[in-house]
Design an enzyme around this catalytic site. Structure first.
Site, short mmCIF file in Angstrom:
data_model
loop_
_atom_site.label_atom_id
_atom_site.label_comp_id
_atom_site.label_asym_id
_atom_site.label_seq_id
_atom_site.Cartn_x
_atom_site.Cartn_y
_atom_site.Cartn_z
N SER A 1 3.10 -16.45 -1.50
CA SER A 1 1.99 -16.65 -0.56
C SER A 1 2.52 -17.43 0.63
O SER A 1 3.10 -18.51 0.47
CB SER A 1 0.85 -17.43 -1.24
OG SER A 1 0.29 -16.67 -2.28
N LYS B 1 1.53 4.43 10.25
CA LYS B 1 0.24 4.27 9.57
C LYS B 1 -0.64 5.45 10.02
O LYS B 1 -1.33 5.38 11.03
CB LYS B 1 -0.41 2.94 9.93
CG LYS B 1 -1.81 2.74 9.35
CD LYS B 1 -1.82 1.86 8.14
CE LYS B 1 -3.23 1.64 7.63
NZ LYS B 1 -3.31 0.83 6.44
#
Length: 237
Positions: free
Chosen positions: A203, A38
């Site tokens: 989810s 990242k």
């Protein structure tokens, strides 16, 4: 020498970090040595003095030192850099990418937001996420939500990528509901328009506990493993 893939999204908070984690678990379980990178992280959590995505990668996935540049303001990277009056060396970020490629089969680079997010404001204009991907010479994987608006968001992002010569390798549809006619039709419609492999994520009630189990479940299917091979194991360009 390993390969890198850039994980981008159709917007913010659509599940790039979860999608990156899912791919990390899947690829490593298949014996493909994979890590996460990242390069630009914003938004310090004051209470814990940690950065959300980097902390998640370390605590849930066991990946330490996944970041490179971190900025305290919870803003777009270009504004956070301006507020902190920081200096950013893109060439150093690209060198770090290459180091990780030397050590791994796959490097999953998580972006901040989407392709049109400005990373750095310069005197001659903005250095965008798409500019970084071009400089890194890597394909991208596009993460989208599954509900209303996803067709438009995927198509416009895909077109933007094409205009700028960025190869989209695959789609990940997050928060997919198998019993939703809208979600089903959105994916089928996009498949008819853009013939690329795609993956769905549900989810999760407790993503920190359930994501690894979901990865184990997915790799039991031969068709899933074929798609993983199609996306990650053929030539990147």
């Amino acid at each position: 020498m390993g390969k890198s893939f850039f994980i981008t999204g159709t917007g913010t908070d659509i599940g790039k970090t979860i999608s990156t984690g899912f791919l990390y678990f899947v690829l490593n379980k298949l014996g493909i040595k994979t890590t996460v990178f990242k390069p630009f992280q914003t938004g310090l959590i004051e209470q814990t003095q940690t950065y959300p995505d980097l902390s998640w990668y370390e605590s849930v996935m066991g990946v330490k030192d996944a970041g490179y540049y971190v900025f305290k303001p919870e803003t777009s990277p270009h504004l956070a850099i301006k507020i902190q009056q920081a200096e950013v060396d893109v060439a150093a970020v690209l060198r770090r990418k290459e180091e990780l490629e030397q050590e791994n089969d796959i490097v999953l680079i998580e972006g901040a937001g989407g392709l049109a997010v400005p990373l750095i404001e310069r005197k001659d204009g903005f250095y965008m996420t798409k500019d970084f991907i071009q400089a890194a010479s890597v394909p991208a994987i596009l993460v989208s939500l599954s509900g209303l608006g996803s067709i438009h968001n995927v198509l416009t992002t895909y077109l933007y990528a094409q205009i700028h010569g960025i190869s989209i390798r695959s789609f990940i549809f997050n928060k997919f509901e198998n019993d939703s006619a809208i979600h089903q039709d959105n994916i089928h419609t996009i498949e008819k328009m853009i013939a690329l492999p795609n993956f769905t994520l549900p989810s999760f009630k407790n993503v920190e506990q359930d994501l690894d189990d979901y990865a184990k479940h997915c790799i039991r299917a031969a068709s899933f493993k074929e798609k993983i091979g199609e996306v990650f194991l053929r030539d990147t360009i």
